[in-house]
Design an enzyme around this catalytic site. Structure first.
Site, mmCIF file in Angstrom:
data_model
loop_
_atom_site.group_PDB
_atom_site.id
_atom_site.type_symbol
_atom_site.label_atom_id
_atom_site.label_comp_id
_atom_site.label_asym_id
_atom_site.label_seq_id
_atom_site.Cartn_x
_atom_site.Cartn_y
_atom_site.Cartn_z
ATOM 1 N N CYS A 74 1.081 -1.351 0.226
ATOM 2 C CA CYS A 74 0.124 -0.004 -0.490
ATOM 3 C C CYS A 74 1.046 0.668 0.091
ATOM 4 O O CYS A 74 1.350 1.089 0.701
ATOM 5 C CB CYS A 74 -0.935 -0.393 1.283
ATOM 6 S SG CYS A 74 -1.359 1.454 1.200
ATOM 7 N N CYS A 80 -0.519 6.225 7.148
ATOM 8 C CA CYS A 80 -2.051 5.504 7.219
ATOM 9 C C CYS A 80 -1.965 5.366 8.763
ATOM 10 O O CYS A 80 -0.878 4.070 10.130
ATOM 11 C CB CYS A 80 -3.368 4.598 6.426
ATOM 12 S SG CYS A 80 -4.376 3.921 6.941
ATOM 13 N N CYS A 83 -2.915 -0.269 8.911
ATOM 14 C CA CYS A 83 -2.113 -1.478 9.250
ATOM 15 C C CYS A 83 -0.868 -0.739 9.048
ATOM 16 O O CYS A 83 -0.106 0.645 9.344
ATOM 17 C CB CYS A 83 -1.398 -1.900 7.709
ATOM 18 S SG CYS A 83 -3.049 -2.492 6.705
ATOM 19 N N CYS A 168 -8.119 0.204 -0.566
ATOM 20 C CA CYS A 168 -7.199 0.374 0.676
ATOM 21 C C CYS A 168 -7.693 -1.635 0.376
ATOM 22 O O CYS A 168 -8.572 -2.238 0.565
ATOM 23 C CB CYS A 168 -8.226 0.421 2.184
ATOM 24 S SG CYS A 168 -7.841 -0.477 4.193
ATOM 25 N N GLN A 298 -18.104 -9.713 13.442
ATOM 26 C CA GLN A 298 -16.439 -10.027 13.900
ATOM 27 C C GLN A 298 -16.455 -9.460 12.194
ATOM 28 O O GLN A 298 -16.948 -9.813 11.090
ATOM 29 C CB GLN A 298 -16.405 -11.801 13.682
ATOM 30 C CG GLN A 298 -16.418 -12.299 14.825
ATOM 31 C CD GLN A 298 -14.756 -11.777 15.908
ATOM 32 O OE1 GLN A 298 -14.124 -11.137 15.019
ATOM 33 N NE2 GLN A 298 -15.636 -12.020 17.545
ATOM 34 N N GLU A 348 -26.188 -8.955 26.058
ATOM 35 C CA GLU A 348 -25.727 -7.931 24.923
ATOM 36 C C GLU A 348 -26.206 -6.627 25.662
ATOM 37 O O GLU A 348 -27.292 -6.587 25.690
ATOM 38 C CB GLU A 348 -26.186 -8.369 23.727
ATOM 39 C CG GLU A 348 -25.770 -6.719 22.726
ATOM 40 C CD GLU A 348 -24.137 -6.693 22.581
ATOM 41 O OE1 GLU A 348 -23.281 -7.370 22.886
ATOM 42 O OE2 GLU A 348 -24.348 -5.562 22.654
ATOM 43 N N CYS A 420 -10.150 -10.419 22.317
ATOM 44 C CA CYS A 420 -9.177 -9.011 21.374
ATOM 45 C C CYS A 420 -8.087 -8.738 21.629
ATOM 46 O O CYS A 420 -7.985 -8.199 21.512
ATOM 47 C CB CYS A 420 -9.644 -8.622 20.279
ATOM 48 S SG CYS A 420 -11.418 -7.626 21.855
HETATM 49 N N1 SAH Z 1 -19.851 -12.758 20.053
HETATM 50 C C1 SAH Z 1 -20.371 -11.585 19.549
HETATM 51 C C2 SAH Z 1 -19.499 -10.100 19.906
HETATM 52 C C3 SAH Z 1 -18.061 -9.758 20.875
HETATM 53 S S1 SAH Z 1 -17.718 -8.320 20.777
HETATM 54 C C4 SAH Z 1 -19.657 -12.207 17.997
HETATM 55 O O1 SAH Z 1 -18.314 -12.886 18.521
HETATM 56 O O2 SAH Z 1 -19.568 -11.557 17.101
HETATM 57 C C5 SAH Z 1 -17.613 -7.849 22.141
HETATM 58 C C6 SAH Z 1 -19.867 -6.916 22.235
HETATM 59 O O3 SAH Z 1 -20.282 -6.671 23.511
HETATM 60 C C7 SAH Z 1 -20.346 -5.957 21.491
HETATM 61 O O4 SAH Z 1 -21.308 -6.430 20.968
HETATM 62 C C8 SAH Z 1 -20.929 -4.813 22.106
HETATM 63 O O5 SAH Z 1 -21.660 -4.137 22.212
HETATM 64 C C9 SAH Z 1 -21.219 -6.024 23.814
HETATM 65 N N2 SAH Z 1 -20.740 -5.211 25.277
HETATM 66 C C10 SAH Z 1 -20.039 -3.982 25.632
HETATM 67 N N3 SAH Z 1 -19.760 -3.687 26.733
HETATM 68 C C11 SAH Z 1 -20.834 -5.158 27.297
HETATM 69 C C12 SAH Z 1 -21.354 -5.383 28.609
HETATM 70 N N4 SAH Z 1 -20.796 -4.538 29.851
HETATM 71 N N5 SAH Z 1 -22.607 -6.372 29.149
HETATM 72 C C13 SAH Z 1 -23.025 -6.194 27.766
HETATM 73 N N6 SAH Z 1 -22.714 -6.922 26.189
HETATM 74 C C14 SAH Z 1 -21.346 -5.753 26.534
#
Ligand code: SAH
Length: 468
Positions: A74, A80, A83, A168, A298, A348, A420
């Site tokens: 790139c 940037c 990356c 990108c 994801q 969530e 993550c």
């Molecule tokens: N397991 C899902 C999302 C993971 S990302 C997947 O793999 O797609 C983390 C998620 O936690 C996000 O959707 C975010 O909105 C949520 N989140 C953040 N803080 C939180 C909390 N205190 N209680 C519940 N969910 C929460």
């Protein structure tokens, strides 16, 4: 130890990289951070800033370039902020990530035998596009250049100045057709870009989301106005852009998101649909998902399935278990596990995501999954049925300490931790260990190729009572 001063010159070897992509070396045991270097470089550096326990250097001369250096494909890789590892081979990137996770689990998590528990790193090396063209979601800020022309691109590292980016390379090639169409439309109809300093102007960001399996494309315009002007015209420009791209992509959703705050947050709370559906659909394995602009999904579909497969394997379900999926987003992991579980409860915090999760359950005819809106740390205490298996997948800050205590209290047989951020993961592993859990196995998944972020899946088990 000799006291280091500004402008002192040293020769160092770069041993590791920071998350921002700076090289890390040492002088008499003190860490030095040097931009524009790569692991394996021998470099002459000048000290530019000293702190108590670390300092910053500037690259003066590359004495011996690292064998792991590569010319970044790139043209704006250096400027940037996206990356940070494009100047290194992918093989070395995976090694760095592996070492980082094992290092955190060992040092911060206090797991001495981390190497033995490590089950490998999964990356994109087998793909034709390798470690590029994998991201299904992009957010391009919109601004103006010195000549007053509208530009889209990315922020330079740690700043809000936009580096124009034509295409990108970690994203889908259709994006460059979309951003060009947005620029032509904005210039043709004089729709002004938003100016962060004066808070005037309309166009803030253009977001794209693509279902890599379904080919569905969502374009979301984030604006500082009640309504997007010339939206019909925009639609024609976007439709033409997708046609010009000519690949297997269908424009199925155009959204306008309203964000009138002077904030770093990209999306505002209100949105309306300009064209098509308010979501796109995609598949992970054979489970179909509905994804709205606001929901977490994801970003690397090539790795996601492997990641969830691993979570499923670690959960080792026989068909009767009660599973809690905390931080469940749109229910991806919950529904992936539901077919093998007795019952799944998802929790969530984002209401739109919970709505998507419920829709996704019925879309797939899954009846043994229930979803709740709220904070995991609060709702976990209230869920009536005790969990046999708990899955957590928190954002980068990791699990709330209160939630860790609740998990220790209810002591599920298995805990699957998807993370993550290796540092907060390791912090939580330490707390869980103190509460009687043991790390059994973990694997690393390269969800964020060419940047330093990395995903880890861990299996933790409760010690049998009599061995504690
Ligand atoms: N397991 C899902 C999302 C993971 S990302 C997947 O793999 O797609 C983390 C998620 O936690 C996000 O959707 C975010 O909105 C949520 N989140 C953040 N803080 C939180 C909390 N205190 N209680 C519940 N969910 C929460």
């Amino acid at each position: 130890m000799k006291k280091m001063k500004k402008n002192d010159i040293y020769e160092i070897t770069i041993e590791d990289m920071t998350e921002e992509g700076a090289g890390i070396g040492h002088i008499d045991g003190m860490a030095v951070f040097v931009k524009d270097t790569a692991v394996g470089d021998k470099a002459k550096i000048r000290i530019v800033k000293t702190k108590k326990t670390y300092c910053f250097g500037r690259l003066e001369e590359l004495i011996t370039p690292s064998p792991y250096r590569e010319v970044p494909p790139c043209p704006v890789a250096r400027q940037c902020g996206g990356c940070t590892l494009q100047h290194m081979t992918y093989e070395k990137e995976l090694e760095l990530k592996k070492d980082r996770v094992i290092g955190c689990i060992k040092r911060i998590g206090g797991v001495d035998n981390a190497e033995e528990l490590f089950e490998g790193i999964h990356g994109l090396q087998e793909r034709a596009d390798g470690c590029y063209r994998y991201r299904n979601k992009m957010q391009f800020p919109i601004g103006i250049d010195k000549e007053g022309h509208i530009v889209t691109g990315f922020y330079a590292g740690r700043t809000h100045s936009i580096i124009p980016v034509d295409d990108c390379l970690i994203g889908h090639p259709v994006n460059s057709f979309i951003t060009k169409a947005v620029i032509s439309w904005a210039e043709r109809y004089n729709v002004p870009a938003y100016d962060e300093k004066t808070c005037k102007g309309i166009l803030r960001h253009v977001l794209t989301r693509i279902g890599f399996k379904t080919g569905e494309l969502m374009v979301c315009m984030v604006i500082n106005a009640k309504e997007l002007p010339y939206s019909e015209e925009l639609l024609s420009y976007l439709t033409k852009a997708v046609e010009d791209y000519g690949g297997n992509i269908k424009l199925t959703s155009v959204i306008c998101n309203i964000n009138r705050e002077n904030t770093n947050r990209i999306l505002g709370d209100k949105e309306y649909t300009i064209y098509g559906k308010s979501y796109i659909e995609d598949l992970i394995g054979d489970v179909r998902f509905r994804i709205s602009a606001q929901s977490f999904y994801q970003v690397n579909p090539y790795m996601t399935e492997q990641l969830y497969d691993k979570a499923l394997k670690y959960a080792s379900l026989s068909g009767t278990e009660k599973v809690w999926d905390l931080y469940c987003g749109i229910g991806t992991i919950s529904l992936f596990l539901a077919k093998k579980a007795g019952k799944v409860y998802g929790v969530e915090i984002v209401p739109e995501a919970v709505k998507d999760a419920k829709e996704n359950a019925s879309l797939n005819g899954i009846e043994n999954a229930e979803f709740f809106t709220g904070k995991a740390e609060e709702l976990a205490k209230e869920l009536e049925e005790r969990a046999d298996v708990v899955v957590v997948d928190p954002p980068r800050k990791g699990c709330d300490a209160e939630l860790i205590n609740t998990i220790i209290d209810i002591s599920p047989e298995r805990l699957v931790y998807v993370s993550c951020d290796p540092a907060t993961l390791a912090r939580d592993i330490k707390l869980l260990k103190e509460g009687g859990f043991e790390l059994m196995r973990f694997s690393v998944h390269d969800q964020f190729s060419r940047g330093m972020n990395v995903e880890t899946v861990c299996l933790l088990k409760k010690y049998p009572m009599d061995t504690r």
